[in-house]
Write an enzyme that holds these catalytic residues in place. Structure first.
Site, mmCIF file in Angstrom:
data_model
loop_
_atom_site.group_PDB
_atom_site.id
_atom_site.type_symbol
_atom_site.label_atom_id
_atom_site.label_comp_id
_atom_site.label_asym_id
_atom_site.label_seq_id
_atom_site.Cartn_x
_atom_site.Cartn_y
_atom_site.Cartn_z
ATOM 1 N N HIS A 1 42.740 35.674 40.222
ATOM 2 C CA HIS A 1 42.934 37.157 39.708
ATOM 3 C C HIS A 1 41.764 37.849 39.252
ATOM 4 O O HIS A 1 41.724 38.955 39.114
ATOM 5 C CB HIS A 1 44.277 37.240 39.284
ATOM 6 C CG HIS A 1 45.383 37.305 40.176
ATOM 7 N ND1 HIS A 1 46.255 38.455 40.421
ATOM 8 C CD2 HIS A 1 45.829 36.235 41.012
ATOM 9 C CE1 HIS A 1 46.992 38.071 41.540
ATOM 10 N NE2 HIS A 1 46.930 36.776 41.674
ATOM 11 N N HIS B 1 47.325 26.743 46.396
ATOM 12 C CA HIS B 1 49.140 27.004 46.509
ATOM 13 C C HIS B 1 49.905 25.717 46.688
ATOM 14 O O HIS B 1 50.955 25.455 46.710
ATOM 15 C CB HIS B 1 49.420 28.263 47.561
ATOM 16 C CG HIS B 1 48.885 29.265 47.569
ATOM 17 N ND1 HIS B 1 49.094 30.176 48.328
ATOM 18 C CD2 HIS B 1 48.439 29.884 46.318
ATOM 19 C CE1 HIS B 1 48.723 31.489 48.088
ATOM 20 N NE2 HIS B 1 48.146 31.296 46.597
#
Length: 339
Positions: A128, A249
Site C-alpha cells: 500500500h 496473499h
C-alpha cells in the site's frame, strides 16, 4: 534482542595511510604526531578504547611508583602501546562514517517486534505504500507516505502494522537513523523470510515523503483481470509480475493454506477451485469463501492463468520471481539519498 546491544558497524578505509584512532576520554601515553584523533561513534568502541587505555595508564602508574628500577619497563610498554593500538582500535573513514547504513541493525530491530502472525499485515503495508507509484507522472512509490494515509478506506487496519514498526523505529533511530520507506521495505522482506519465503536483499537510502500520495492509485477489489493488467502496466509491471505479487496473499487471513507459511499454495488453490463457468461472480463455494474478487479474476485471463499454473508447479520459480519483483516494487519511484 535489545537494540542497545547492537554494535555500530562502520565502513573501514582500506588505505594504509589513513589511520583514525579513537582514544575516547583517556589520556594514553605515546606519540600521536601526524594522526587525526576522533571521538568514537559507538559505545562499544569507546568501551574498548577506554579499557585498553585504562590498562595502559594503570601499568604506567604502577611502574612509576616502583621507581627507577622499572624505567625500562615503561619504555617497553610505551613502545608496545604505539604498536598495538592501531590494531586494537579499528580505523574509521570519517568522511563516510556519518552516512553508513547497516542493514543488520534495521533487520534486528524489525525482528525484535515482528512475529509470523503480524507478517501479513506488514507485507500489506509494503504494497500500500509502494503501490501508489505511476510511471506517467512519477508520483507515489515507496516513500513512507503511508503513515499519512491510514485513514483512507483502502488502508483500514494498517495502523496496527505502523504501530508495530514505530516501536522498532524508535529503537533503531537510537543507533542509526532510518527512514520509514527503508524500514517498511526491509520489514516486508523480513516478513516473507520469517514465514519461510525467499531471502530478499533490500537497498537502503530511501528518502521519506512529507505528505500523502494522491489517492485512488491502488487496485480496487472489484476489478476484473483486464482492468488489473491495465492498472499494473501504468506502474511498470507486467501480467507476470501482477500474478507473482498477488502470490503474497498466500499468508494472512485470506484462506490460501496456512496464514503463516509463505509458499505456492495460493496458486494451487486458485487452480483447484477455479470457477467452472470462467466467471468469479458465479464461482463455487471455495471461491466465495477464499481470497478477494481480484484473486479469482486472475484465473479468467489466459496470460495470468498460464503464470498461475507455472507457479503452482514450481515453488522455486515463484520464490525467485517474487524476490525480483519485490525488489522492483520497493525501488520503483523511490527517492534516494545522495552522498
Amino acid at each position: 534482542m535489545e537494540l542497545n546491544s547492537i554494535p555500530y558497524i562502520a565502513s573501514w578505509s582500506s588505505s594504509s595511510s589513513c589511520f583514525y584512532y579513537s582514544y575516547s576520554r583517556c589520556a594514553c601515553r605515546g606519540t600521536r604526531d601526524g594522526k587525526l584523533v576522533t571521538k568514537a561513534s559507538a559505545a562499544g568502541r569507546k568501551r574498548a578504547a577506554d579499557s585498553v587505555c585504562s590498562q595502559l595508564s594503570e601499568q604506567g602508574t604502577e611502574d612509576s611508583i616502583s621507581g627507577p628500577r622499572s624505567s625500562w619497563r615503561i619504555r617497553r610498554r610505551d613502545l608496545a602501546s604505539a604498536i598495538l593500538l592501531p590494531f586494537l582500535i579499528p580505523r574509521v573513514n570519517i568522511s563516510i562514517a556519518a552516512e553508513i547504513y547497516d542493514a543488520s541493525i534495521i533487520r534486528s530491530g524489525v525482528r525484535s517486534v515482528l512475529t509470523k502472525g503480524k507478517a501479513a499485515g506488514v507485507l500489506r503495508l509494503v504494497f500500500h505504500d509502494a503501490g501508489t507509484f505511476e510511471i506517467g507522472d512519477g508520483s507515489g512509490g515507496m516513500n513512507g507516505s503511508i503513515i499519512y494515509e491510514v485513514d483512507r478506506p483502502e488502508n483500514i487496519g494498517l495502523n496496527r502494522s505502523i504501530k508495530i514498526l514505530r516501536k522498532a523505529k524508535e529503537g533503531i533511530d537510537n543507533v542509526q537513523k532510518v527512514s520509514w520507506a527503508d524500514l517498511i521495505a526491509v520489514a516486508g522482506a523480513e516478513a516473507v523470510a520469517l514465514c519461510g519465503g525467499p531471502e530478499i536483499p533490500v537497498r537502503l537510502g530511501r528518502v521519506d515523503s512529507s505528505s500523502a500520495d494522491p489517492s485512488g492509485k491502488l487496485p480496487e477489489e472489484t476489478l476484473d483481470a483486464a482492468s488489473l493488467k491495465t492498472l499494473f502496466s501504468k506502474k511498470g509491471f507486467s501480467a507476470q509480475e501482477l500474478v507473482v505479487l498477488s502470490g503474497a496473499h498466500t499468508i494472512g487471513g485470506k484462506g490460501f493454506g496456512s496464514p503463516v507459511v509463505f509458499d505456492n499454495t495460493y496458486f494451487k488453490v486458485l487452480l483447484d477451485n477455479r470457477p467452472p463457468q470462467t466467471s468469479s461472480k458465479a464461482g463455487n463455494g471455495m471461491a466465495a469463501m477464499v481470497g478477494l474478487r481480484t484473486d479469482w479474476a486472475l484465473t479468467e485471463d489466459d496470460e495470468c492463468l498460464r503464470w498461475i499454473r507455472i507457479y503452482a508447479e514450481d515453488q522455486a520459480r515463484f520464490f525467485d520471481d517474487f524476490r525480483d519483483t519485490y525488489i522492483k516494487l520497493v525501488d520503483s519511484g523511490a527517492s534516494w539519498r545522495t552522498a
